[in-house]
Each structure stands twice: as C-alpha cells, then as structure tokens.
Scaffold this motif. Structure first.
Motif, mmCIF file in Angstrom:
data_model
loop_
_atom_site.group_PDB
_atom_site.id
_atom_site.type_symbol
_atom_site.label_atom_id
_atom_site.label_comp_id
_atom_site.label_asym_id
_atom_site.label_seq_id
_atom_site.Cartn_x
_atom_site.Cartn_y
_atom_site.Cartn_z
ATOM 1 N N CYS A 1 1.217 4.704 -4.677
ATOM 2 C CA CYS A 1 1.740 5.869 -5.672
ATOM 3 C C CYS A 1 0.803 6.786 -6.096
ATOM 4 O O CYS A 1 -0.462 6.111 -6.130
ATOM 5 N N GLY A 2 1.085 8.032 -6.242
ATOM 6 C CA GLY A 2 0.207 8.782 -6.635
ATOM 7 C C GLY A 2 0.585 9.917 -7.837
ATOM 8 O O GLY A 2 -0.278 10.679 -8.355
ATOM 9 N N TRP A 3 1.965 9.697 -8.032
ATOM 10 C CA TRP A 3 2.598 10.881 -9.072
ATOM 11 C C TRP A 3 3.023 9.919 -10.367
ATOM 12 O O TRP A 3 3.752 8.827 -10.265
ATOM 13 N N LEU A 4 2.779 10.485 -11.472
ATOM 14 C CA LEU A 4 3.392 9.943 -12.736
ATOM 15 C C LEU A 4 4.588 10.699 -12.863
ATOM 16 O O LEU A 4 4.726 11.646 -13.796
ATOM 17 N N HIS A 5 5.624 10.022 -12.211
ATOM 18 C CA HIS A 5 7.020 10.659 -12.144
ATOM 19 C C HIS A 5 7.456 10.630 -13.559
ATOM 20 O O HIS A 5 7.313 9.645 -14.360
ATOM 21 N N SER A 6 8.471 11.519 -13.799
ATOM 22 C CA SER A 6 9.099 11.572 -15.482
ATOM 23 C C SER A 6 7.955 11.276 -16.302
ATOM 24 O O SER A 6 8.028 10.424 -17.385
ATOM 25 N N ALA A 7 6.999 11.882 -16.196
ATOM 26 C CA ALA A 7 5.532 11.811 -17.015
ATOM 27 C C ALA A 7 5.901 11.724 -18.616
ATOM 28 O O ALA A 7 5.235 11.145 -19.221
ATOM 29 N N HIS B 1 -3.068 1.756 -4.928
ATOM 30 C CA HIS B 1 -4.151 1.458 -4.426
ATOM 31 C C HIS B 1 -5.141 2.776 -4.235
ATOM 32 O O HIS B 1 -4.361 3.623 -3.591
ATOM 33 N N THR B 2 -6.078 2.862 -4.744
ATOM 34 C CA THR B 2 -6.908 4.156 -4.504
ATOM 35 C C THR B 2 -8.103 3.624 -3.821
ATOM 36 O O THR B 2 -8.926 2.676 -4.328
ATOM 37 N N TYR C 1 -4.096 7.023 -9.304
ATOM 38 C CA TYR C 1 -3.201 6.040 -10.145
ATOM 39 C C TYR C 1 -3.903 4.552 -9.986
ATOM 40 O O TYR C 1 -3.635 3.891 -10.578
ATOM 41 N N GLY C 2 -4.339 4.247 -8.691
ATOM 42 C CA GLY C 2 -4.452 2.867 -8.431
ATOM 43 C C GLY C 2 -5.822 2.448 -9.169
ATOM 44 O O GLY C 2 -5.708 1.201 -9.839
ATOM 45 N N ARG C 3 -6.268 3.319 -9.660
ATOM 46 C CA ARG C 3 -7.540 3.073 -10.271
ATOM 47 C C ARG C 3 -7.151 2.776 -11.871
ATOM 48 O O ARG C 3 -7.786 1.836 -12.510
#
Length: 422
Positions: free
Chosen positions: A62-68, A49-50, A181-183
């Motif tokens: 969530c804000g990070w693209l982990h293991s991108a 949610h942004t 990330y939410g967007r």
C-alpha cells in the motif's frame, strides 16, 4: 518489545502483525491483559512494506492514504510527526497525448462514470452478479476500465460482485507518506509484543481455552484476534479445529486478487511532468498504468493487475520489466528502453504469508465480509482489510477492523462496554 519465543499462556493472542494486528495490539495495550502478537515474517507491516533504495522509501505494498480526510492512519501519521504529501493523485490525467487525446480522456472519464452509475443502480435494485455484466457492449473503453479494475480490485470485473464493488466508500481525497506507508505502520507497531518468524498453523477450539500451534511452540489463549489474509484462511493454511463451514465459505468468497508494482529509474526524467500518469494500450485489460516521477523523483512506478499480474509473476520479476519496456517502446519510441532500469518488483502472490495483494468479493457472495468477521464462539475474532465492508483493500480499513476486533475481545473478557454503549 519483540521476544524470541511466545509465552505459553496469554489473555489474547493476535495472529499477524500487519495493520490490523498492530491496531488490535495497540488497543489491547490499554487494558490489564497479557497479549502476544504472533507474526510469520521477520518484520512488522504485512502488506504495508517499504524498502530503502538510495535513501528513497519505496512502497512495495500500500502506498496511498485513501479517503485521507477520513483515514485514521492519516491522523496518526501527523500525530507521530510523519510528513504528508497532499499532491493530487495522477490517475485522472494523462501525461502525454501520443495515444490518448484530451477528447479521448474525457470520453474515457465519461465511460467509467456511466459504468459506475450502472453498478450503483443495479446494487440499489439488489442485484449481485459480475460487475462486468454492466459493461456497455458498444463501449470502446471497456478494456481500459477492466484494466483499472485490476488496480482497484486485483481482479477483472467479471470476478467482482456488484454489491461489494458498490459498497466501497471513496471520498476522493488521496495523500501519501513520502518516507513510506510501510514505515508508518512499522513505527506504529514499535513496542508491540511481537514474536517474529512464528507462523500459526492451527487453532484448537475444542477445549475451554484456545490452543494455538505455532512454529515456536504452543500458546494457549482466552481469545484470539486473527488478522491473516483471506487466502490463508480459505485454504486452511491457518486451520481452525473443529472447522467452521460458514466462516470458511465466507473466506473463500472474498479471495485475494493481485496488484503488482514495479519501481524503475528513468534518465531524463525532466521530460515528464511530476506526479503524472501514462497508461499503455486502450484496447485490452492486459496493460499497465505508469505513475511518472512520484514525489518528483527520477523514477516510474508501474502497476499491473489481475491476470496480467499473476501471469508476469509466474515468469519472475524480470517479466514485469520486460512488459513495461515493451509498452514504453510502443508509446514513446524504441529508444526509451535505454532510459529505464528496474529497481524492485512486488511478488505478493508468491509470498506464502500473503498469496495475493488484497481482497475482492466474488459475484453472488455479497455479505461474505460481514460473515467472515462474525465472532466464532465469541472468542475468535477475524479482522483485516478482507473484513472491511466499505474500506476493503486498504491499510486504514484493516486498521479500523483491528480496532473493532480488539473491542470485541475486550468485551468478551469483561473489560469493554457492551455494544449498545459505544
């Protein structure tokens, strides 16, 4: 397109329009099926949610693209034209040396690496107890390590299974979406057949078709993909009748912890290196981590985890800022209080459709995630970050699980390849 009311009958009903639900809906859209997504909120994204503040997208979840480098959502973001920020994450460095010298930072890194190695070795031996039992009692950094567990797991290591913690896969590559990330998730859900403000309270599986009781009427379906958080399953906020004891036990074994965010503005931000980090106290787990100048903005993003987050949330949003102001005053001087202002704080624990941030598996409950995603009568399929065995707690883990559940539903309806053909 969103509808005012759900249809009375569909082939597949997807419960929840978070990352898992949207992924499932997109996968099902390729088949000749009637599909509906039933969402309790008035928006797409769930815990992605942004919000917009003065033109800046602030991620409350969530804000990070982990293991991108392996993250399906990173690929989709670029395909859809979203800019990606590849600035290295700040959490392995310290912005200032007021409380933690470079030597201290190196000692902390070594302590955490040694703890991780002990966890990995215990997991290889088949042990499954509290990860905290593998702390070195003589290690002065245990409090900081446990504070970081609050951010990683939403819980202290005493509440985290050795096996489950070790199963998480991290490639060490972490990127971000500057607009939010939410967007991104909301964009990916555009056009999905979502009915908003339509919580599901009960799924009756006693008949030849599944009967979903919702706030907007009854929906009958041949198959259901259930993507709500584990806390809503274990408490039967979404109830399956007749109940499935092993499935309920699995949901209870992977509860949601809490990791909360506070966004603040800061004057004189040029004093801080961009995308740097500052931690509070080192002698306790009840401390916060502070991401200074994310994206170079004149802001601070504070992270609170586990019991600290639950306690502050119970006091209200203002408590997060009061705690952060006290820590900054201790670290940078009392005058720093006048330089910061609160903007927004997350309250995922109080959110009735989340009841927490993301899941962790309790000690002794290894395997809860795989048990939770086992199909019920081959027509109810559970998906979400809580069923992801290696990328739990992440939006891309939830997305991949939504796609997995969609494949299972398609096979159930005779529209997908058998498992061995994948």
């Amino acid at each position: 397109m969103p509808a005012d009311r759900p249809p009375s009958f569909v082939d597949v009903a997807v419960v929840g329009a978070g990352a898992a639900g949207i992924a499932a809906a997109r996968a099902l859209a390729q088949a000749p099926l009637d599909v509906v997504v039933l969402e309790a909120r008035d928006r797409i994204g769930g815990r992605a949610h942004t919000i917009d503040i003065n033109g800046a997208g602030l991620d409350m979840g969530c804000g990070w693209l982990h293991s991108a480098d392996e993250n399906v959502l990173a690929d989709l973001a670029e395909t859809e034209g979203f800019a990606i920020d590849r600035t290295p994450p700040p959490w392995r460095s310290q912005a200032f040396n007021h409380e933690t010298s470079p030597g201290d930072q190196a000692a902390f890194g070594a302590a955490f690496a040694a703890f991780d190695a002990r966890v990995a070795e215990a997991a290889r031996r088949g042990e499954d107890g509290p990860a905290a039992t593998l702390f070195d009692p003589a290690e002065p950094w245990n409090g900081r390590i446990d504070a970081i567990s609050g951010a990683l797991n939403g819980a202290r290591f005493a509440e985290v299974s050795i096996q489950d913690y070790d199963a998480y896969r991290d490639t060490g590559v972490n990127w971000r979406v500057p607009v939010g990330y939410g967007r991104l998730v909301e964009h990916l859900g555009a056009g999905a057949p979502v009915v908003f403000q339509c919580p599901v309270s009960r799924i009756d599986r006693s008949g030849p078709v599944l009967r979903l009781e919702t706030a907007r009427g009854v929906v009958e379906a041949r198959a259901v993909i259930l993507t709500v958080p584990t806390g809503l399953l274990s408490t039967e906020a979404v109830r399956i009748d007749p109940p499935v004891p092993d499935w309920l036990e699995a949901a209870a074994g992977a509860p949601l912890g809490l990791a909360s965010k506070l966004h603040m503005t800061v004057t004189g931000a040029e004093d801080f290196p961009p995308d740097s980090q500052l931690w509070g106290r080192r002698d306790t787990a009840d401390t916060a981590g502070y991401h200074l100048r994310p994206f170079g903005r004149p802001m601070i993003e504070a992270y609170f985890g586990a019991g600290l987050a639950w306690g502050l949330e119970a006091e209200g949003q203002a408590a997060f800022f009061a705690f952060a102001a006290d820590e900054f005053a201790s670290l940078l001087g009392s005058g720093f209080r006048r330089r910061i202002e609160p903007v927004a704080a997350s309250m995922w624990g109080a959110d009735p459709w989340s009841r927490g941030a993301y899941s962790h598996v309790l000690p002794g409950q290894a395997g809860a995630r795989s048990r939770l995603k086992a199909p019920i009568e081959n027509r109810i399929f559970t998906a979400g970050e809580g069923t992801s065995e290696d990328f739990y707690g992440t939006a891309h883990g939830a997305w991949m699980e939504g796609e997995r559940a969609a494949r299972q539903a398609l096979r159930r309806l005779g529209l997908g390849p058998p498992p061995e053909a994948r």
